[in-house]
Motif scaffolding. Structure first.
Motif: not given
Lengths: 227, 227, 227
Positions: A104-109, C171-174
């Motif tokens: 999630a730090n890189f936008g990919i959970f 990111s909230r959405s992530v």
């Protein structure tokens, strides 16, 4: 890398001399997971699909392998690297090892790493790792069930050898049948699991190596496996 | 042995003075599991089927018993012996106790012990035990969830008595309803579990002993159970 | 209290500045669960149904919240209070905290607390708590997976802030997509989970914040989330 792992895991799986597979790494990072640069938008959706389809194939190849797959970790296993070791049958790590799911730090959970993680550790550990991205130590990994054992760096090979030797003493077909059944029964309700288990035990006792094991026990001698 | 255990577990189950069952053993081995000599090929498939059908019946009798079943372990619980203690509701063991599933050493993979084991301990512990056959200590058993508590040998009876006394203070019918619901809800998805749970709680509050418990709490006195 | 909690959890859930919810308490008791006086027989079945329907609604509101819900416990969490913290995504507690499910002492078995408990801790811990009603310490709670972390009383706020700050960096959405998927995949078999996981990852990579994360990683800069 994933293609190589799948190839190496499946290539010799019917070769009777293959008895266990050890996945290890060189350098301070065991695996940092997917290469994010392979997921850039200009490469397109077909590329993303290929990457994650391969990842699933790799994980299922570990479950479906007839021999035990052991992760030997000395360093950081992050994201899909953490998924990889969580998906193995047995994981041994050094005290210095760390584990994290920081996607999630890189936008990919780390959604797919979470699949393997959630089947190893308690919810409170899994969600803490997934939502914060913070690493856990080898000690915490052991306490929460993510690894089978922690040993000092210089004992790592010895410990993995001990496990491989324990497997080598057993019949290949018995280990195969046992591993396969474990992953099957663990996903069903307990009544159904016991119903399947009865048939499994009867089949196992009827096997050549089942009877050889029982005989060798009664005759107080070492078994001679056919497999 | 299995027939005796089943008989003893089920015989008095509707007798209201029966409040808990403690399974213990004499000597340094709690239970080594099945007698492999009962599984020799000359005895035939019908014999294997009888053995494993009895084992299932024994395990399900523990789950279905209206009273808590407690294993008191002081020694080695191996193979189906390990299954037995893992299938109990509560297991207390001495520091000297050990636990193993070494069936594959004798050609018979501990597939059915693995059913109970997999529902107590993390995958990394279960598969390590099943694939290597190596025992774990009481400390490791506690850390991985295989036992409820470890105490020194001389405190074993005291600890089990403490648990039995805690159960004795409660209503038999409330304990029965609670144990039954636990095994039901644990196997379903959480939304369905909560839907069933709502009805369960409403029924419990409506019970004679439910109301007596609430009244005694409000009136700051000891409850007098009808059951 | 339950109505207020549900209201506070759901009220601002689509407000993009809401990033995490912390549930805490004042005084030495975090929560003692349901008020038994609300369950007296003269109030009737409709009242019991209302109470337990609200409790379910509260638990599901935690799972369904798009933001992580963190319990900060300093004291005793008992019965439905223990259920509440077990149902949260992350629970942090002080060393002095204790956890129990003593309902059966008052004629009301902690059946619904057991639903959350059984999904956090091993069976041997859950049934020991439920059948005896005895409390466990913060240390035992950590060892069994009931809480994510134990810290000293004076570090409690700092630890919770650390977690909230880690969430804020993402990111909230992530986070929303990741939390939602976790609770979905954990309830299905592993093959199906990986099939769903593939689609989930492809969708995540295709999101605006997915691509921003990948780009920021490649460009070695901090990400600027749209959400």
């Amino acid at each position: 890398m994933m293609e190589t792992l799948i190839k190496e895991i499946t290539a010799d799986q019917d070769f009777s001399n293959l008895r266990a597979i050890v996945i290890s790494a060189e350098g301070p990072v065991f695996s940092a997971g997917h290469n994010l640069k392979e997921l850039k938008s200009e490469l397109g959706k077909a590329q993303y699909e290929k990457v994650f389809s391969l990842a699933t194939k790799l994980m299922l190849s570990i479950i479906n392998s007839p021999v035990p797959i052991i992760a030997k970790v000395d360093g950081l296993a992050a994201a899909a690297g953490c998924q990889l070791i969580a998906q193995c049958d047995i994981t041994i790590c050094s005290e210095e090892s760390q584990f994290s799911t920081p996607g999630a730090n890189f936008g990919i959970f780390c959604s797919t790493p979470g699949i393997a993680l959630a089947r190893c550790v308690p919810k409170m550990v899994a969600l803490h790792m997934l939502l914060t991205g913070n690493p856990i130590s080898s000690k915490e990994a052991k306490e929460s069930g993510l690894v089978s054992k922690v040993v000092s760096k210089d004992k790592l090979d010895e410990e993995v050898d001990k496990i491989c030797n324990a497997i080598l003493l057993k019949s290949r077909s018995v280990i195969e049948l046992g591993k396969k059944f474990y992953y099957k029964q663990v996903q069903t309700d307990i009544k159904n699991a016991y119903a399947m288990g009865e048939r499994q035990m009867v089949d196992n006792v009827g096997m050549k190596d089942g009877q050889e094991g029982i005989l060798s026990f009664a005759e107080k001698r070492k078994p001679v496996w056919s497999s």
